[in-house]
Structure formats: structure tokens, C-alpha cells
Motif scaffolding. Structure first.
Motif, PDB file in Angstrom:
ATOM      1  N   SER B  93       0.867  -1.185   0.000  1.00 10.31           N
ATOM      2  CA  SER B  93       0.000   0.000   0.000  1.00 10.31           C
ATOM      3  C   SER B  93       0.901   1.231   0.000  1.00 10.31           C
ATOM      4  O   SER B  93       1.398   1.619  -1.044  1.00 10.31           O
ATOM      5  N   LYS B  94       1.190   1.787   1.186  1.00 13.39           N
ATOM      6  CA  LYS B  94       2.023   3.003   1.209  1.00 13.39           C
ATOM      7  C   LYS B  94       3.292   2.861   2.043  1.00 13.39           C
ATOM      8  O   LYS B  94       4.172   3.718   1.976  1.00 13.39           O
ATOM      9  N   SER B 120      -0.289  -2.505  -6.106  1.00  9.71           N
ATOM     10  CA  SER B 120      -0.652  -1.635  -4.977  1.00  9.71           C
ATOM     11  C   SER B 120      -2.005  -0.992  -5.198  1.00  9.71           C
ATOM     12  O   SER B 120      -2.404  -0.732  -6.337  1.00  9.71           O
ATOM     13  N   HIS B 122      -2.448   1.896  -4.152  1.00 10.40           N
ATOM     14  CA  HIS B 122      -2.095   3.314  -4.253  1.00 10.40           C
ATOM     15  C   HIS B 122      -0.946   3.464  -5.258  1.00 10.40           C
ATOM     16  O   HIS B 122      -0.154   2.536  -5.418  1.00 10.40           O
ATOM     17  N   ASP B 124       1.600   5.451  -4.891  1.00  8.24           N
ATOM     18  CA  ASP B 124       2.730   6.127  -4.242  1.00  8.24           C
ATOM     19  C   ASP B 124       4.073   5.422  -4.408  1.00  8.24           C
ATOM     20  O   ASP B 124       5.110   6.052  -4.522  1.00  8.24           O
TER      21      ASP B 124
END
Lengths: 282, 282, 282, 282
Positions: B93-94, B120, B122, B124
Motif C-alpha cells: 500500500s504506502k 498496490s 495506491h 505512491d
């Protein structure tokens, strides 16, 4: 004279400076100072050891501290003179390892307490008390005779002016009445890594879950079972090769070490309880 | 040719002897044998590494093993030829630490896998995938688009012939459909000493409870959240001096080490799952 | 009848298969098998537990094993029948913690040995022997009377048919003559993380060096001081806040746990010594 | 403005009180104070964090502190303003794990430093520097070109105004000239539990000795090899099942964690060196 002072209060500017000036003003020499601020809770904690000329009186110091510092900052605090040996009662059931460990330490001079008595809900361990020449009281405990037992416990604790109680694998719930009279003065050893596996049969539960590490937790007893402020924890590795009896055997070594460390910290006045947690000045 | 054989079945007399004779009969040289019996459950487990003349064929070995041994003893078993590099997908994720750790190990030759892609919810961490030149797929995940996301995940996993999945702090629930297709082939890292503090925000819960030790747990993902078979756990000490952000920082180091160890054990085929627990031949 | 067999020999193909077939041929059911190959040294090690019909005789088993297996493979080996309680002598000087720990375990049924006597070069700990009703022999030891002391020690060990000796912080060198008669049968606890700080005053040396971790090491005694095969080690953290007396206090807990673990491993026949190192089948 | 003050001097009465009064007199609010007395050496240590009104100037504070306190008590001390990012150079050879770990932490915002360059005696790891876009200097180092290499190193360190150096498994001796310019500002990671196995090939030596625990040690570099003040140590268990390559693999995880912790402590100004030992205010 050597004093240990424990303080906690709302965090405010200038506390450390005020306290150290106060000690200095009494011709005290600070030989140890540790402080902590819990920023979440906004609470200041301090532990301080100081040496004074022998003509300082504890009662005088306390009065002065209360007037000049404690009131100003709203402190909860206490001061302890070195040399006082606290009276520690031990409650057990049938497990021997923690009892043997505490008595061995006491007999070796490692543990600076008096042990006025050992209390048990079973007669089995009387022979160990005899080995170490400590009085042993058998106070049976079942639902039916619960109130009588509690009265008997309270009387023994009072009569012997007990300062704190160690539950060395005592397998009964301690009465809320007793807990009320000994707030944060009853130390338990729970045979799991709390909050995992609270309650009965934690080694069985740990085995069932297939954990790779087991633990032991020493905590102050509060009304809620296994939920009091944690003083000390430690762990050891296990694997699929260990059966429940191996968990129990490995756990015994953890339990006795963790309980002994917690008792040492308590006796050395290195613990402050706040918000159901401990600050440990180790 | 070198084979690793993993077996489990009901415990019965003579299994070890039968298996070693079988291997011997194929002119195999056993270079490692470890076995375990779960006496509570009555289950026998074995891991065996054996070298054979190169002209032995895996399919032939498997057929023969199935006929002559597996059926007799009712074994669940598998045999793996050395040299096959499994395909490992990473979901993130992050949080960066576990991803960086896995990719660094992979790039250093510590981790003998292929990494077909990083997925992911996200965008990022795409730059880290780029740093290590691994394909990155951004598959958003919210309640509304859940089914679409699951389909997209499954397609990527199939298309790249993924053998197992590592959730390197992937902060979404993995779909039961995906779990069904990858039974005991999805490895998660949970940032607590399970079963303590399952669910969200374990460091906050640990801080609140005032524990003196925090941990991390790597486990196979099953339908029930944070309740799958534990592969590896480790812990580190904390004290009142540590704020939640310190728990999180100390925890990062635990998480990446514990996850990496679990991935290594899985890749080396040192894990057998039984009864929601693992046997780890380490 | 249950047997534990310990084997080591040059690594060769087919050993495991031959041994398991042999056991099978005697109608034995293997309930535990662990093996290890030291690839550097080219040595094979095995530990095996097997149950047999009660009418198998140990002497017969041994003869057959020697003829049919041991000669072929050039094995050093031994077989032990379950239920034999080994006789363990304890040597001490003035420190109490390891002695108390061993006697407490023995008294609690944790340690499955007979303790024919405690021997000390000082009379100080006789009262502990008395507490646990174990015979105590005061055998003074100084340079001048060294030979007499050694003779006295040997006579006591022989007379009581001692199987192995535990040095529970015995502060004298054990005579090479005694070591020769008890090869890898004398277990010492050294209060450092060997090979760091061998010799006298390890806690002082550790303090001086400013280490952040201290340890304890249990090893079999060989002619070279503190250089025998290591059975077990453990460590604990220290910091600048700990004075030498704190190192010593923390060390006591390490010493007793590490020594007890080593004694348990020895008693359970889980140790094989080779090349001045141990294989521990734990 | 927030200041961190580090002090050490001969132990004398009244220091804490004087320092806290001084800070109070400058309208500073002490938010952290930890002190330590090494009673063996008679030395007092203090670390203090204080917040001030923004109009206080560091140079003014320092002058006043020097005049009113430091001279009186004979203090060695320094004060650091928060927000200054120290410049950290990294020296490496061919091992990747510590370099990857430091750069990953830096890139994730865990490590609050600038990294002006990576220097290596080999060109091999340039690609990692490129991955993280850090300048890389290849400065070969052999006996013949030693002096030239040292000059080149010194020039790079000066030119980039480096504050401290991290040897992330740099396999060359650092020149005494460089050490002189960076006293207690060069941090090394040694792959053993010092003082055990100082020098080359510690994992081989540990394997040879048959230890049951291996370690890693981070220390400040001094003229004597592997003998500088220890900042941080950690250990992990090994057994006979681990070959030297397993020691090395397990060691890698220790090394990177222990080195990172030491760097964090140094950056946070939590270390004071005295008598070739460290006081760590953790």
C-alpha cells in the motif's frame, strides 16, 4: 540519610528546576534523577535519589516538600528512607518453581525484604516453607467459604503489617476487598504474554494457536482479571517440536525470572502506576 | 537431480523406514531428513532432501511414490525439484520498509525468486518499483469497485503464473476468492505479536495497554483476519519512554526481518501447514 | 522398552536407510529421528528414539547393532534404555544461586537424576545441602594439598558411581585426572559469553570493555580452561546505567538458567560432542 | 528554538541543580533530562533537551553557559540546535545489505541526514548509488597507493563538509589521519559480538568455536582495530544445523539492524564517549 522520591503530576514548565532547587536548599546531593513525560497524557513523572546530612528528619522533609512543591504543582508523590525492609507476603497454590525461586533469592541476600508468611489454599507446599523456616498458613478457598477465607487473609495481612503481596502462581482470584487495601501492591505472574491468552490455561491456548514465541507477564493486580498495569514481560521461542508439557517447562523458567524482576523493581521503588500502565525507572 | 519431499499423514509405525527404503531403492542419497509427530493430533510430518542420478525423472518418481507409499499410508505429499525459481508477487500500500527490504534482498541475490510484479492499491510506491525495475500495477481498491479489483488481481496473478503472494504491509483485505486459489500461498506480515492486538492499529493498542514487549507475526492468509497459520514471530522490548511513533519505528525493523524470514522458509519449502498451524523444518 | 540411540561416523550414503531398516527388523517403532551432517567435517550424526516389544534385551540389541551396522559404517555410538536415572554430583564453592536452582528443580521433579552428594572446597553452603537433605562433603583445595584433594574427589565419585558432574560455580580448576575419567561428563557454567572474557572476573572485564550485552556459557570441561565444547549460551542486555554489581546480579539469572538447560540436554541424551563442538538435538 | 545539551565532567554536588536553574533563568523549558554518574570513574554525564523563546541565539547561549557553568564545573560539553541535518558519508566495499538498508531508510524519511556521497574501494556497488541517486566515488585502496587514497578520502570529506562517516562493511583499515579528524565520528559495524572474534573472518571463527549465539557490534572507530567504544550490539541464536554460509546470512540481518540503530543514536545526539566506553541516552 538517603531518600528516594517518586513524583507524578500534570506536566508544567519548571518542575525539574523547582525540585532540584528544593533539594539543593536542603543541602541534599542528588545522586540519581530520572524523569519522563507522557506527552499523550500530559503527565510528568520523576524519580530522584538524594543524600542529606543525617540531621534531616523525614517528617520535616515531607512537610516542607508538600507545602513548597507538591501543592504548587498538584503532585502525587512519596518519599522513602533507605534501609526500611518491606514486608512481603507470598501466596501460592501447588506450583513450586516461583516459590523456590523467591525463597532462594531471599535466603541468598538478593531480595531485601522480610517474609512474614506464606499463605496457600492447599497444604502441599508447607514443606518448602519449612525448608526455609518461614511461617505457613493454609487458608482453603472455595466458593462456599470464600468470605471466611477473605477475612482470614485480611487478618493475616494486617497482623503481620504486610507491605505488599506476591502471588507466586496463586490459582485463586484475589478478593476486591483485599485489592482495595493493597492498591498496586499485589504483584501477580501470569503465564502468557499478556494481553494474549489472558485467563485460564494460557499454555494450552498458545499451543492450540501455534505461536512461535511464548511469554510471561508480571503485573499489579486490579479488579479486572489479568488486566492490571504490566511491570515486566519476557518471552522465549517455541516450535512445533514442543508439546504442551514443553511449553509449561519452558514457561516455568520465564515465570520465575519475570516475577523476580518485578519484585525487585517494586522493592527498589522504581515503579509508578498511572492510567493502568507503569513507568519503570530501571 | 535433487528433490525435496514434504509428507504428512496419520502417524503409523514404519513410515520412516518405508520412505528411506524407497529412496534407497531409487539409488537416492538422503542428505537431509527431519520428521515430527504431533502426538496430540496423531499426525506424522517429514521433510527429506535427496540426491539422485540425473536420469531419474520427476514425474516417474512422483508416480512411483504415489503408488508404493502415499496410497499405503494415506499421505498428503509433494516433491520439488531443485532449481525451480518460484514467482513471487508483492502487494503493497504506502509503507516502504518491507518493500525496500524484499527488493534489496532480491537484488543482492539473497532471495531466490522471480518477482513478476508489484501490485498496490495506491500509486505512491511506483517509484520504488522503478528503482528496482520491477513492473508495477496500480489496482485501486474501495468497497464500490471491490469486485472489479478482485478480477483484476486474479487476472494479473494468472497471467504471470504467480506461485505465491507476499503482502508487504498491504492494507486491504484479500478476497476469499484469491485466498481459495492460493491456499497457504499468501504470506502476510502483521505488526503485532499475534494473537495479541489482531486487527487495525496494533501499535496504538499495545501502547494503550502498556506492554513491555512488542512483536511482529508473519502468517499464511486464511479467510479469517489475522488468524492464519503462524510462520514466524519476533519481538523487541519497549518501555514507558517510547511513544507510539517509537513503537512504529521499532516495529518497522521487526516487520521486515520477520517477513523476510517467513518468505525464506516458504521458498525453501520448509513449511507444512496442518490444523491451522505450521511445522517449520528450520 | 524404549531406547535412545546416538550415532556419529563418517558421512556415507545409505546410513539412514540402513539404520531405520535395522530398527524395523527388530520390530522397533521409531518415534523420533533427527540427523545432521557436518559438511565441513564430513561427519554424520543421528539421534533416534525407538520403542520395542518388552522382550528385547539391551545387550542383545547392542551386540546386533555393533555387528550389523556399527562395524560397516565405522560408527561411534551408544544406546540408552529409558528409565535409568543418572547420578549427578554437584561441585560448588560459595555462590548459592546455581546450587539452589538445581536443588529446587530436583526437588520439584523437573530434573530426573539422583544427586548422591554435593562437594565443596568451602564449608559455607553445607546448610543448603542440609535444607535439601543431600550429603555434603567439604574437600578443601589449595595448591599445597591439591593431590590429596584430587584423590579424595576421585574416591567420592567412584564410591557413589557418579555418572556426571555439574560445576555449579565451582571456583577451582578440575584436575586433568578427573577430566580424563569423565570425558564430556563434567558440565561447567562460565559467567561470560565465551569466547569473550574467558578466565577470571568476566563481569569486571565486560564492564571495563563497555559491552551492551553480557552472557553465560555452559560447556563440557576439557583440559583447556573455558575452551570445552559449548552446550548452551544465553545473553541479556546491559547499559551504562549498570555497575559491576548489576552485571553480577543480572548474570546470576543467566547462569542458573543456562546451566539448568545444559544439564537437561545432557540428561536427555541430546548432546553429541565432536571436534570440540556439540551437536544438540533439541 | 530547541536545544540538546550534552555534558560530562567530574562528579560534584549541585550540578543538576545549577544546570536546571541556568536553563530556567534563560526562560527555557526542560522537556527531557537524563543524567548518569559512573561511580567507578567519578564522572557525571547529562543529556538535556530544552525549548526556548525563539529570540535566544545559540552563540549567546553557548557563551553564557561556558562562563557561568562549564568553567565552574570543568565541563566538556556541547549544545546542538534542532533542525540541523548532519552530513553522513558512507564507505562500502562489496557487501550490499548495509548500504541498501541505510539508503532505503534515508529514502523513506527514517534517517534525518544528508548523504553527500558514497565512497568505495571497489566499483561494484556504483549501481546501487545510482538507484538512489547518490554520488559515488571509487577510491581504490591498496598498500602501494595508500597515502594517495587517504589524501583523496580527506579531500572528499572536507569538500562535502561531512559531519560523520559510516563504514557500512568497508573492508579496509581507516587511516589514523582520518580518525584524528573525525574522533568518535566514524561508526563501524563489526560482524561479531565483540570482544569475541575481533579481526578478520569472525563468522568462520564463531563456527569453528561452536558458539550457540552470534552477534554484531557497532562501535566508534579508534586507532586500535575493533576496539573502539561500543554503541550497540545484538545477537541471534545459531545451532549445529547452521553452516558458515548460514551464519553469514543470519549475520547480515543483525549487521544492518545494529548499524542502523547506532547511526540513529549518533544522529539524535544520544551518545557520549568516555574512557573508551559510551553512555547511551536511549
Amino acid at each position: 540519610m538517603k531518600l528516594t522520591v517518586l513524583i507524578h503530576c500534570e506536566d508544567q514548565p519548571g518542575i525539574i528546576s523547582s525540585v532540584t532547587q528544593f533539594i539543593h536548599g536542603k543541602n541534599g546531593n542528588i545522586i540519581y534523577l530520572d524523569q519522563h513525560v507522557d506527552k499523550e497524557a500530559g503527565v510528568f513523572f520523576m524519580r530522584l535519589e538524594s543524600e542529606f546530612d543525617s540531621h534531616l528528619e523525614l517528617s520535616h522533609f515531607k512537610e516542607s516538600f508538600e507545602q513548597k512543591l507538591a501543592k504548587t504543582y498538584g503532585m502525587e508523590w512519596d518519599a522513602f528512607e533507605d534501609g526500611h525492609k518491606p514486608k512481603m507476603a507470598i501466596f501460592v497454590s501447588k506450583y513450586k518453581h516461583c516459590l523456590y525461586d523467591l525463597l532462594s533469592r531471599h535466603n541468598s541476600g538478593e531480595l531485601d525484604v522480610d517474609i512474614p508468611f506464606i499463605l496457600s489454599n492447599h497444604p502441599d507446599l508447607k514443606y518448602i516453607a519449612d525448608q526455609f523456616q518461614i511461617p505457613f498458613f493454609h487458608v482453603p478457598f472455595t466458593k462456599d467459604i470464600r468470605e471466611t477465607a477473605e477475612v482470614e487473609q485480611m487478618e493475616l495481612l494486617k497482623e503481620h503489617q504486610v507491605d505488599f503481596v506476591v502471588l507466586a502462581r496463586y490459582m485463586q482470584i484475589v478478593s476486591p476487598k483485599v485489592i482495595d487495601v493493597f492498591p498496586h501492591k499485589i504483584i501477580n505472574i501470569h503465564h502468557s504474554f499478556l494481553p494474549a491468552f489472558a485467563g485460564a490455561k494460557p499454555y494450552h491456548a498458545a499451543f492450540e494457536r501455534g505461536v512461535k514465541i511464548i511469554g510471561a507477564t508480571s503485573h499489579y493486580v486490579t479488579a479486572e482479571l489479568d488486566a492490571g498495569p504490566i511491570i515486566e514481560q519476557d518471552v522465549t521461542t517455541v516450535s512445533h517440536t514442543h508439546a504442551i508439557k514443553d511449553f509449561i517447562a519452558k514457561g516455568r523458567d520465564l515465570e520465575k525470572i519475570v516475577l523476580a524482576r518485578a519484585v525487585h523493581l517494586h522493592v527498589a521503588r522504581k515503579t509508578i502506576v498511572y492510567n493502568n500502565k507503569t513507568v519503570i525507572f530501571s
